[in-house]
Design a protein around this motif. Structure first.
Motif, PDB file in Angstrom:
ATOM      1  N   SER A 294      71.856  43.821  27.844  1.00 37.94           N
ATOM      2  CA  SER A 294      72.992  43.000  27.434  1.00 37.94           C
ATOM      3  C   SER A 294      72.593  42.007  26.356  1.00 37.94           C
ATOM      4  CB  SER A 294      73.545  42.235  28.640  1.00 37.94           C
ATOM      5  OG  SER A 294      72.517  41.464  29.249  1.00 37.94           O
TER       6      SER A 294
ATOM      7  N   GLY B 270      77.345  44.470  27.814  1.00 38.65           N
ATOM      8  CA  GLY B 270      76.175  45.206  28.263  1.00 38.65           C
ATOM      9  C   GLY B 270      76.388  46.698  28.300  1.00 38.65           C
ATOM     10  N   SER B 271      75.313  47.409  28.518  1.00 37.20           N
ATOM     11  CA  SER B 271      75.358  48.856  28.723  1.00 37.20           C
ATOM     12  C   SER B 271      74.282  49.197  29.743  1.00 37.20           C
ATOM     13  CB  SER B 271      75.128  49.620  27.411  1.00 37.20           C
ATOM     14  OG  SER B 271      73.970  49.156  26.754  1.00 37.20           O
ATOM     15  N   GLY B 272      74.512  50.268  30.499  1.00 37.75           N
ATOM     16  CA  GLY B 272      73.599  50.568  31.584  1.00 37.75           C
ATOM     17  C   GLY B 272      73.290  52.040  31.719  1.00 37.75           C
TER      18      GLY B 272
ATOM     19  N   THR C 231      78.483  49.948  35.349  1.00 38.65           N
ATOM     20  CA  THR C 231      77.882  48.950  34.458  1.00 38.65           C
ATOM     21  C   THR C 231      78.552  47.590  34.569  1.00 38.65           C
ATOM     22  OG1 THR C 231      77.324  50.740  32.930  1.00 38.65           O
ATOM     23  CG2 THR C 231      77.208  48.504  32.071  1.00 38.65           C
TER      24      THR C 231
ATOM     25  N   PHE D 102      68.837  51.303  38.526  1.00 40.15           N
ATOM     26  CA  PHE D 102      69.937  51.170  37.567  1.00 40.15           C
ATOM     27  C   PHE D 102      69.587  49.990  36.679  1.00 40.15           C
ATOM     28  CE2 PHE D 102      74.001  49.741  35.876  1.00 40.15           C
ATOM     29  CZ  PHE D 102      74.575  50.940  35.485  1.00 40.15           C
ATOM     30  N   VAL D 103      69.678  50.210  35.361  1.00 41.46           N
ATOM     31  CA  VAL D 103      69.282  49.192  34.390  1.00 41.46           C
ATOM     32  C   VAL D 103      70.495  48.779  33.571  1.00 41.46           C
ATOM     33  CG1 VAL D 103      67.749  48.647  32.458  1.00 41.46           C
ATOM     34  CG2 VAL D 103      66.967  50.173  34.273  1.00 41.46           C
ATOM     35  N   ARG D 104      70.623  47.482  33.362  1.00 40.22           N
ATOM     36  CA  ARG D 104      71.685  46.981  32.485  1.00 40.22           C
ATOM     37  C   ARG D 104      71.044  46.139  31.389  1.00 40.22           C
ATOM     38  NH1 ARG D 104      75.368  42.662  31.647  1.00 40.22           N
ATOM     39  NH2 ARG D 104      77.449  43.385  31.050  1.00 40.22           N
TER      40      ARG D 104
END
Length: 739
Positions: A131, A95-97, A350, A127-129
């Motif tokens: 994936s 994932g990336s955030g 993240t 905060f968004v993740r």
């Protein structure tokens, strides 16, 4: 020792001064600042603050002697290193955030008492993740897969986690089947192959036995599974939730995220190439755009269904394999989310962020969706082992912005130092604090749904329509999108070694659409079964009647939905699109810079690709910096390509095999291509030149997105229009070229 302000802090302040990022007042950013560590100008220490004199040599019994057990600095350093990795997520491992804010457009108080959906003045930190689901942390960003889209709202009533995907439905209806689904799609247990791919026997064996997966299969085999960017994909809450207002009145709600850049994809062949060229393509794209100030934006949309309308549809609202067509219930856009800051540390933020579908606030509640109900248990259980124990909520990225006060104590890695004698309730020794909050004081109360039923292990018959929405999705696609679904199914099932699984899956596809099944069967060299295996649904109780669990055929009144096709997405911007300019020494500076400046003025990102790095020298002796060489650049990493004029430059580009391959591949993947009229011979050197008109007028704009002109300004204008269309998929089949 005096300490100057660190360069990183100065740079951060500069970003604030330019107002690219809001000052972190009253935001989650501010709450995280005490936990930030900047080592610039500081002495090296142990984890307990002891200054280290020698970090180069372990403590030994003489220069060539044995290392001593008493070297506590060595032991601390090695022990920490040994434990630097935590178990990766079972699903959504890669994932990336990013951090951001959510701002409400209009109060939703008529539907919900959730404060962050009532207050239009406050920006709620998020905060968004993003994936992928199936692959490990080291897999590619461009696997054909569902994408996770999880948003943590740090509200004044506590954290609300909207944990969703980039597809509005799911494979299964009941959470008890989730382990089976994931075991099937993960690498096969005997050889741990394949990585991050569903094109293998165990996945399709499971899917072909579970007709409830038919709708989701259409989505996963569509272009939605291959997003151009995380910034260009929709998000969905998947489940049906409840809104509850101050008066206790409830309604059903579905959550949507609508990207302001539109919904765009890449081609499957392109995705495979990107995985080899840059497996971090989506991560890099998100990071680079936030760093450059091109902040991604989504509007939050809701579909509201009054309680009294629960049963008015041909499908069940509690069935997660179904969506509510937007033609039946329009999506109301109620606010905007902007991602404006990258994490300071990938692992600390993240990787350690812990989402939970059960993190709700007053005014948002659950329904009896059996997939949702099972997920309520799963998330906490997962975090306990992944993040080391019950105190994962104390990790900075997971802390709410409001105080946490309860009688939960101790446990692994406890960070809160609780005071007082009493850690139970009721108590008299501590004044009975913390005290329970009344509903009028913001205390959470579950919706008082009336329940009167027997305990059973069963599903409602309203869950047995498995094909009508799969058919709706297919019917709503454009011809190129349908072709992509056929190609995807043919590719995936072509990797399945067990013929009986392929045949069984053709039987499932035939329930959706006989033309679809016939096209896939042709590619597999098989015939569509005239009489599919019975029972079609193999997921039945041991003592169950197979006929009772047979799929029911529903001919929906809605046969087409514009919202389901990516053809109808936003196509009026080139912001953040990456454009390659192929040039060499002797380039005409005006034809290069005019187009470059015009496209950059509209927000595009331009890179000059040349035979070598450094600079190229224009006809007028101007030095033009080179961003990449033909050796290191790849067309799959760009959205469009332009060849400027200049006789010597044109001759060099024409003679370079990598440059010609770059153009052929861009054409194959249906991208916009432009050339100055002086560069016609470069286009004529390509394979796709056979597809172009024999004679060129002063300005030619082919329907398939090829722009040629002698006027650089006119090129820029027409080229921009072509790029904004994203792709010219109609070019794909009739104009297919080798590359």
């Amino acid at each position: 020792m005096s300490k100057k302000q660190s360069p990183s802090k100065l740079a951060t302040q500069a970003v604030y001064d330019k107002k690219l990022v809001p000052q972190p007042e009253n935001e989650k950013t501010e709450k995280l600042m005490p936990y930030n560590a900047d080592a610039t100008g500081e002495f090296m220490t142990t984890n307990h603050g002891l200054k280290i004199n020698d970090d180069q040599n372990s403590l030994k019994a003489g220069e060539r002697g044995a290392t001593l057990l008493e070297d506590f600095i060595l032991r601390e350093k090695i022990t920490h290193f040994d434990h630097e990795r935590i178990p990766e997520r079972i699903v959504h491992a890669r994932g990336s955030g990013a951090h951001g804010v959510f701002k409400l457009y209009e109060s939703q108080s008529a539907f919900t008492k959730a404060n962050f959906l009532n207050d239009t003045e406050t920006e709620t930190p998020v905060f968004v993740r993003f994936s992928t689901v199936a692959g490990s942390r080291g897999s590619s960003d461009l696997a054909r897969d569902v994408r996770g889209f999880a948003v943590k709202f740090y509200t004044q009533q506590g954290n609300f986690d909207l944990v969703g995907n980039n597809m509005p439905v799911f494979f299964i209806q009941d959470a008890i089947k989730f382990p089976d689904l994931i075991h099937a799609v993960k690498p096969e247990p005997d050889n741990e192959i394949p990585q991050a791919a569903s094109a293998h026997d165990t996945f399709w064996d499971f899917i072909s036995l579970m007709p409830e997966s038919a709708h989701m299969v259409m989505w996963v085999m569509s272009d939605r599974a291959l997003p151009r960017s995380l910034r260009m994909m929709e998000g969905f809450g998947v489940h049906t939730f409840r809104f509850i207002n101050e008066h206790g009145k409830a309604c059903f709600v579905k959550f949507h995220w609508k990207p302001l850049l539109g919904v765009h994809s890449v081609a499957w062949d392109e995705a495979q190439n990107i995985s080899g060229k840059d497996s971090d393509f989506h991560r890099r794209d998100l990071w680079d755009n936030i760093e450059s100030g091109a902040f991604p934006e989504w509007e939050l949309g809701v579909q509201i269904v009054p309680e009294e309308d629960e049963f008015k549809f041909e499908f069940d609202l509690l069935d997660s394999t179904k969506l509510i067509p937007e033609e039946l219930v329009p999506v109301q856009r109620i606010g905007k989310m902007t991602l404006n800051r990258n994490p300071d540390n990938f692992f600390a933020e993240t990787e350690q962020v812990a989402f939970h579908i059960g993190h709700v606030v007053p005014g948002i509640d659950f329904t009896n969706d059996p997939l949702l109900q099972g997920r309520l248990f799963s998330y906490t259980d997962t975090q306990l082992i992944r993040l080391g124990g019950p105190n994962f909520h104390e990790i900075p990225i997971n802390r709410p912005i409001v105080g946490v006060h309860n009688n939960q104590r101790d446990g692994h890695m406890r960070q809160t130092i609780n005071k007082g004698k009493a850690s139970y309730n009721p108590n008299s020794l501590g004044g009975n604090d913390p005290v329970q909050a009344k509903a009028s004081e913001g205390g959470f109360t579950s919706y008082t749904e009336r329940i009167d039923a027997r305990k059973v292990r069963a599903r409602s018959k309203s869950f047995f329509d498995h094909f009508s929405q799969a058919r709706l999705f297919l019917n709503s696609q454009s011809d190129p999108e349908k072709n992509h679904i056929i190609d995807a199914l043919t590719f995936e099932l072509g990797k399945v070694k067990t013929v009986v699984i392929r045949e069984r899956m053709l039987g499932i596809l035939n329930q959706i659409d006989d033309n679809l099944a016939a096209a896939v069967a042709y590619g597999l060299g098989l015939h569509v079964p005239q009489d599919p295996e019975r029972p079609l649904n193999k997921s039945i109780p041991a003592d169950g009647d197979p006929n009772k669990y047979e799929s029911i055929q529903v001919q929906g009144t809605l046969e087409f939905s514009e919202a389901l096709s990516m053809v109808n997405t936003i196509k009026n911007t080139i912001v953040s699109r990456k454009i390659a300019i192929l040039a060499a020494d002797g380039v005409n500076e005006e034809s290069l810079k005019t187009v470059k400046s015009a496209l950059e003025g509209e927000g595009a990102v331009i890179e000059v690709i040349a035979p070598r790095l450094g600079f190229i020298i224009a006809e007028n002796d101007a030095k033009i910096p080179v961003d990449q060489s033909f050796l290191t650049a790849a067309s799959v990493l760009f959205d469009a390509v332009y060849v400027p004029g200049g006789l010597n430059s044109v001759a060099s580009v024409e003679a370079d095999a990598d440059a010609i391959h770059f153009l052929n591949e861009a054409f194959k993947h249906c991208k916009a291509i432009a050339a100055h009229e002086e560069a016609i011979q470069v286009l004529e050197a390509t394979y796709f030149s056979k597809k172009l008109p024999e004679e060129y007028t002063d300005e030619i704009v082919l329907r398939e997105g090829i722009v040629v002109s002698s006027d650089s300004a006119r090129i820029a204008k027409q080229f921009s229009k072509a790029i904004s269309q994203h792709r010219f998929w109609e070019r794909e089949k009739p104009r297919k070229v080798p590359a």
